[in-house]
Design a protein around this motif. Structure first.
Motif, PDB file in Angstrom:
ATOM      1  N   ILE A  55       0.853  -1.186   0.000  1.00 15.37           N
ATOM      2  CA  ILE A  55       0.000   0.000   0.000  1.00 15.37           C
ATOM      3  C   ILE A  55       0.887   1.233   0.000  1.00 15.37           C
ATOM      4  O   ILE A  55       1.690   1.435   0.922  1.00 15.37           O
ATOM      5  N   HIS A  56       0.753   2.043  -1.052  1.00 12.82           N
ATOM      6  CA  HIS A  56       1.587   3.232  -1.191  1.00 12.82           C
ATOM      7  C   HIS A  56       0.886   4.438  -0.587  1.00 12.82           C
ATOM      8  O   HIS A  56      -0.213   4.805  -1.019  1.00 12.82           O
ATOM      9  N   LEU A  57       1.523   5.027   0.424  1.00 14.84           N
ATOM     10  CA  LEU A  57       1.005   6.215   1.097  1.00 14.84           C
ATOM     11  C   LEU A  57       1.941   7.369   0.742  1.00 14.84           C
ATOM     12  O   LEU A  57       3.006   7.521   1.327  1.00 14.84           O
ATOM     13  N   PRO A  58       1.581   8.213  -0.221  1.00  8.21           N
ATOM     14  CA  PRO A  58       2.546   9.065  -0.910  1.00  8.21           C
ATOM     15  C   PRO A  58       2.867  10.408  -0.264  1.00  8.21           C
ATOM     16  O   PRO A  58       3.718  11.128  -0.759  1.00  8.21           O
ATOM     17  N   PHE A  59       2.190  10.752   0.829  1.00 11.17           N
ATOM     18  CA  PHE A  59       2.330  12.111   1.354  1.00 11.17           C
ATOM     19  C   PHE A  59       3.572  12.277   2.226  1.00 11.17           C
ATOM     20  O   PHE A  59       3.915  11.402   3.013  1.00 11.17           O
ATOM     21  N   CYS A  60       4.242  13.424   2.065  1.00 16.10           N
ATOM     22  CA  CYS A  60       5.384  13.822   2.892  1.00 16.10           C
ATOM     23  C   CYS A  60       5.229  15.303   3.213  1.00 16.10           C
ATOM     24  O   CYS A  60       4.737  16.069   2.379  1.00 16.10           O
ATOM     25  N   GLU A  61       5.686  15.709   4.383  1.00 15.78           N
ATOM     26  CA  GLU A  61       5.619  17.123   4.736  1.00 15.78           C
ATOM     27  C   GLU A  61       6.770  17.916   4.143  1.00 15.78           C
ATOM     28  O   GLU A  61       6.684  19.138   4.024  1.00 15.78           O
ATOM     29  N   HIS A 108       2.625  -4.509   3.439  1.00 19.72           N
ATOM     30  CA  HIS A 108       3.636  -3.486   3.714  1.00 19.72           C
ATOM     31  C   HIS A 108       3.092  -2.112   3.378  1.00 19.72           C
ATOM     32  O   HIS A 108       2.515  -1.908   2.297  1.00 19.72           O
ATOM     33  N   LEU A 109       3.279  -1.172   4.298  1.00 23.02           N
ATOM     34  CA  LEU A 109       2.934   0.226   4.068  1.00 23.02           C
ATOM     35  C   LEU A 109       4.203   0.978   3.702  1.00 23.02           C
ATOM     36  O   LEU A 109       5.136   1.073   4.497  1.00 23.02           O
ATOM     37  N   GLY A 110       4.242   1.510   2.474  1.00 20.72           N
ATOM     38  CA  GLY A 110       5.413   2.254   2.022  1.00 20.72           C
ATOM     39  C   GLY A 110       5.035   3.659   1.609  1.00 20.72           C
ATOM     40  O   GLY A 110       3.876   4.055   1.645  1.00 20.72           O
ATOM     41  N   GLY A 111       6.022   4.437   1.206  1.00 18.24           N
ATOM     42  CA  GLY A 111       5.744   5.832   0.901  1.00 18.24           C
ATOM     43  C   GLY A 111       6.734   6.431  -0.071  1.00 18.24           C
ATOM     44  O   GLY A 111       7.500   5.720  -0.708  1.00 18.24           O
ATOM     45  N   GLY A 112       6.716   7.788  -0.064  1.00 23.35           N
ATOM     46  CA  GLY A 112       6.086   8.677   0.871  1.00 23.35           C
ATOM     47  C   GLY A 112       6.470   8.418   2.328  1.00 23.35           C
ATOM     48  O   GLY A 112       7.482   7.829   2.640  1.00 23.35           O
ATOM     49  N   THR A 113       5.584   8.890   3.185  1.00 22.28           N
ATOM     50  CA  THR A 113       5.782   8.748   4.623  1.00 22.28           C
ATOM     51  C   THR A 113       4.511   8.176   5.237  1.00 22.28           C
ATOM     52  O   THR A 113       3.561   8.925   5.503  1.00 22.28           O
ATOM     53  N   PRO A 114       4.442   6.860   5.460  1.00 20.93           N
ATOM     54  CA  PRO A 114       3.245   6.299   6.077  1.00 20.93           C
ATOM     55  C   PRO A 114       2.866   6.961   7.395  1.00 20.93           C
ATOM     56  O   PRO A 114       1.672   7.102   7.701  1.00 20.93           O
ATOM     57  N   THR A 115       3.873   7.380   8.185  1.00 22.43           N
ATOM     58  CA  THR A 115       3.558   8.008   9.466  1.00 22.43           C
ATOM     59  C   THR A 115       3.168   9.477   9.320  1.00 22.43           C
ATOM     60  O   THR A 115       3.007  10.174  10.320  1.00 22.43           O
ATOM     61  N   PHE A 116       2.986   9.953   8.084  1.00 19.58           N
ATOM     62  CA  PHE A 116       2.301  11.214   7.829  1.00 19.58           C
ATOM     63  C   PHE A 116       0.845  11.073   8.299  1.00 19.58           C
ATOM     64  O   PHE A 116       0.241  12.020   8.790  1.00 19.58           O
ATOM     65  N   PHE A 117       0.301   9.870   8.119  1.00 15.27           N
ATOM     66  CA  PHE A 117      -1.086   9.598   8.484  1.00 15.27           C
ATOM     67  C   PHE A 117      -1.221   9.462   9.996  1.00 15.27           C
ATOM     68  O   PHE A 117      -0.305   8.984  10.679  1.00 15.27           O
ATOM     69  N   PRO A 119      -2.420   7.883  13.580  1.00 16.30           N
ATOM     70  CA  PRO A 119      -2.608   6.492  14.022  1.00 16.30           C
ATOM     71  C   PRO A 119      -4.032   6.005  13.780  1.00 16.30           C
ATOM     72  O   PRO A 119      -4.237   4.853  13.385  1.00 16.30           O
ATOM     73  N   GLU A 120      -5.014   6.866  14.001  1.00 10.33           N
ATOM     74  CA  GLU A 120      -6.413   6.483  13.831  1.00 10.33           C
ATOM     75  C   GLU A 120      -6.726   6.128  12.378  1.00 10.33           C
ATOM     76  O   GLU A 120      -7.402   5.127  12.098  1.00 10.33           O
ATOM     77  N   ASN A 121      -6.196   6.924  11.448  1.00  8.29           N
ATOM     78  CA  ASN A 121      -6.478   6.658  10.041  1.00  8.29           C
ATOM     79  C   ASN A 121      -5.719   5.440   9.527  1.00  8.29           C
ATOM     80  O   ASN A 121      -6.220   4.709   8.660  1.00  8.29           O
ATOM     81  N   LEU A 122      -4.519   5.202  10.037  1.00 10.82           N
ATOM     82  CA  LEU A 122      -3.789   3.983   9.665  1.00 10.82           C
ATOM     83  C   LEU A 122      -4.533   2.749  10.166  1.00 10.82           C
ATOM     84  O   LEU A 122      -4.646   1.742   9.458  1.00 10.82           O
ATOM     85  N   LYS A 123      -5.041   2.827  11.369  1.00 11.84           N
ATOM     86  CA  LYS A 123      -5.791   1.699  11.935  1.00 11.84           C
ATOM     87  C   LYS A 123      -7.074   1.471  11.140  1.00 11.84           C
ATOM     88  O   LYS A 123      -7.455   0.329  10.844  1.00 11.84           O
ATOM     89  N   LYS A 124      -7.741   2.555  10.749  1.00 10.31           N
ATOM     90  CA  LYS A 124      -8.957   2.455   9.939  1.00 10.31           C
ATOM     91  C   LYS A 124      -8.652   1.761   8.605  1.00 10.31           C
ATOM     92  O   LYS A 124      -9.424   0.927   8.133  1.00 10.31           O
ATOM     93  N   LEU A 125      -7.521   2.125   8.005  1.00  6.56           N
ATOM     94  CA  LEU A 125      -7.116   1.517   6.738  1.00  6.56           C
ATOM     95  C   LEU A 125      -6.915   0.013   6.884  1.00  6.56           C
ATOM     96  O   LEU A 125      -7.460  -0.780   6.104  1.00  6.56           O
ATOM     97  N   ILE A 126      -6.147  -0.411   7.868  1.00  9.44           N
ATOM     98  CA  ILE A 126      -5.828  -1.831   8.020  1.00  9.44           C
ATOM     99  C   ILE A 126      -7.062  -2.631   8.411  1.00  9.44           C
ATOM    100  O   ILE A 126      -7.281  -3.745   7.898  1.00  9.44           O
ATOM    101  N   LEU A 141       3.389  -8.237   8.699  1.00  7.94           N
ATOM    102  CA  LEU A 141       2.860  -6.900   8.456  1.00  7.94           C
ATOM    103  C   LEU A 141       3.935  -5.898   8.860  1.00  7.94           C
ATOM    104  O   LEU A 141       4.456  -5.960   9.979  1.00  7.94           O
ATOM    105  N   SER A 142       4.271  -4.990   7.957  1.00  9.64           N
ATOM    106  CA  SER A 142       5.390  -4.083   8.206  1.00  9.64           C
ATOM    107  C   SER A 142       5.080  -2.698   7.663  1.00  9.64           C
ATOM    108  O   SER A 142       4.232  -2.532   6.785  1.00  9.64           O
ATOM    109  N   PHE A 143       5.786  -1.698   8.195  1.00 14.23           N
ATOM    110  CA  PHE A 143       5.619  -0.337   7.684  1.00 14.23           C
ATOM    111  C   PHE A 143       6.920   0.433   7.798  1.00 14.23           C
ATOM    112  O   PHE A 143       7.810   0.076   8.578  1.00 14.23           O
ATOM    113  N   GLU A 144       7.015   1.492   6.989  1.00 18.48           N
ATOM    114  CA  GLU A 144       8.164   2.386   7.015  1.00 18.48           C
ATOM    115  C   GLU A 144       7.826   3.589   7.894  1.00 18.48           C
ATOM    116  O   GLU A 144       6.814   4.253   7.673  1.00 18.48           O
TER     117      GLU A 144
END
Length: 453
Positions: A55-61, A108-117, A119-126, A141-144
């Motif tokens: 799952i590609h989570l593309p956002f970065c600050e 696997h959650l990759g990016g971008g920056t998965p931790t841009f999201f 915790p609540e929205n990441l949990k909702k996604l999974i 199950l892994s994430f960056e």
């Protein structure tokens, strides 16, 4: 070694797939063929080996100038929930192709920056993903995580839904290098998130370290490795910076080519880092990866089950890997497909019930055989081809191109078999290129790949 570095330091693929993306046959590909290949792969393998999800989570600050990934730079967090909904809608479109409930072996959650999201929205996604899927026994199950913005709440939320592995992008601890790549993160930040993961119960913590960065010296790499020893991550990606400033959307224009270490300096950085890592108990895994004996990546290598795909090296093989999100790439084993890169187009297509791919490739018989050889070389450093001689009409030309590498001591060949030597392991990409029939038939006319060293 230096003369070999100079000789073999040429542009070449990293072989997360074969054929590589620039050599996909777009003219014979169609969305219908792709969906048929996914359905076939799922039916043949789901109950036996399960499937993988990327799952590609593309956002970065902010923009890291070493990065060649597809991302969207923004500080607006109201983009999170619409994107989560789009991912879940895309997952629904794929589930229509499945003959039964999916069994997920790897996510696997990759990016971008998965931790841009949040915790609540990441949990909702999974939770949304697993509402319609089984979790395989021993699923990974892994994430960056970004050391600067990963919170304990992120780690706890993902742990609660089954995550046991996290990797942090360290790159280098030297401040001059960090400023050059626009990624300033103190050692204390990395230590804090590493300690939190272990306290919560994560069984594998990984660090990514890069050599060959702008203004980076041998001493910088040595100091970074020595600091890494203090935290002793379970696995490490220790890889060469890929300088591809011509690629649209990356930030690799904030420094000059002259700011980069030479090929020989890069190889010295790698050899020094490798020696330091091996000295404290790490084992080299495939290309540019290291792991402790307690990590599943090492155990998979020892069992001969190491695999490589668009997520890099993985501890287990699944024939079907579905990539969700803008720019994600999927692999059905019989074909590849990439999603559109534009966020707006991605969300529009998904909203209109269209799987959002824009290009792909269906593998022919020759592709499938060459792919197996390249996977063997990347994962096991050896391959055999006796049974494939009838299909590989150009096997003789492949052997001719390997003859010089054999003379240089990079490989040992006997009838129908090739084994990469310790001396040859740094040049595994070059050795794979000898098997790359599509690359041999049509050399690129423009810059496509980073340098192999």
């Amino acid at each position: 070694m230096c003369s070999l570095v100079q000789k073999y330091n040429i542009p070449g693929p990293r072989y997360t797939s074969y054929p590589t993306v620039p050599y996909w046959d777009l003219n014979s590909f169609s969305g219908k063929k792709w969906e048929e290949s996914v359905a076939h792969s799922f039916k043949a393998t789901n109950s036996k080996e399960g499937m993988s999800l990327y799952i590609h989570l593309p956002f970065c600050e902010s923009m890291c100038t070493f990065c060649g990934c597809h991302k969207r730079i923004t500080k607006r967090h109201d983009v999170e929930l619409p994107y989560v909904h789009a991912i879940l809608k895309e997952w629904k479109l794929y589930r229509i192709l499945f003959s039964e409930k999916a069994m997920i072996k790897e996510l696997h959650l990759g990016g971008g920056t998965p931790t841009f999201f949040s915790p609540e929205n990441l949990k909702k996604l999974i939770m949304g993903i697993f509402r319609y899927a089984h979790k395989a026994e021993n699923a990974e199950l892994s994430f960056e995580g970004h050391p600067n913005n990963t919170t304990r709440a992120h780690l706890q939320a993902l742990y609660d839904v089954g995550f046991r592995r996290v990797s942090y992008g360290v790159q280098d601890y030297n401040l001059t290098v960090q400023k050059a790549i626009h990624r300033v993160q103190p050692f204390e930040n990395v230590k804090r998130v590493t300690d939190w993961a272990r306290e919560i119960g994560y069984t594998s913590v990984g660090h990514d370290i890069i050599f060959g960065l702008p203004h980076q010296t041998l001493k910088h790499v040595e100091e970074t490795i020595l600091k890494t020893k203090e935290l002793q991550p379970d696995r490490l990606a220790f890889y060469s910076y890929a300088h591809v400033p011509w690629m649209q959307g990356n930030g690799q224009r904030g420094y000059k080519d002259s700011d980069l270490p030479s090929a020989d300096e890069k190889r010295q950085q790698y050899e020094k880092g490798k020696a330091l890592l091996i000295d404290v108990g790490y084992h080299e895994i495939g290309m540019d990866h290291f792991a402790l004996e307690s990590d599943t990546l090492y155990q998979s290598m020892e069992a001969g089950k190491l695999h490589r795909n668009f997520m890099g090296y993985t501890a287990s093989k699944t024939s079907l890997m579905v990539g969700l999100g803008a720019s994600s790439i999927s692999d059905s084993w019989y074909g590849f497909a990439q999603n559109v890169k534009s966020l707006e187009e991605y969300q529009h297509l998904v909203e209109n019930d269209i799987i959002p791919i824009f290009r792909g490739h269906i593998l022919n018989k020759e592709d499938q055989i060459v792919r197996r050889h390249i996977l063997n070389l990347m994962c096991n450093f050896e391959t055999s081809w006796d049974t494939h001689r009838g299909y590989l009409s150009e096997m003789d030309s492949i052997q001719d191109s390997l003859a010089e590498m054999s003379a240089d001591g990079l490989i040992v060949m006997r009838e129908g078999h090739l084994k990469i030597t310790s001396k040859g392991k740094p040049f595994v990409r070059n050795i794979c290129m000898a098997f790359d029939l599509r690359l041999q038939r049509k050399a690129p006319e423009t810059k496509l790949f980073s340098m192999t060293v």
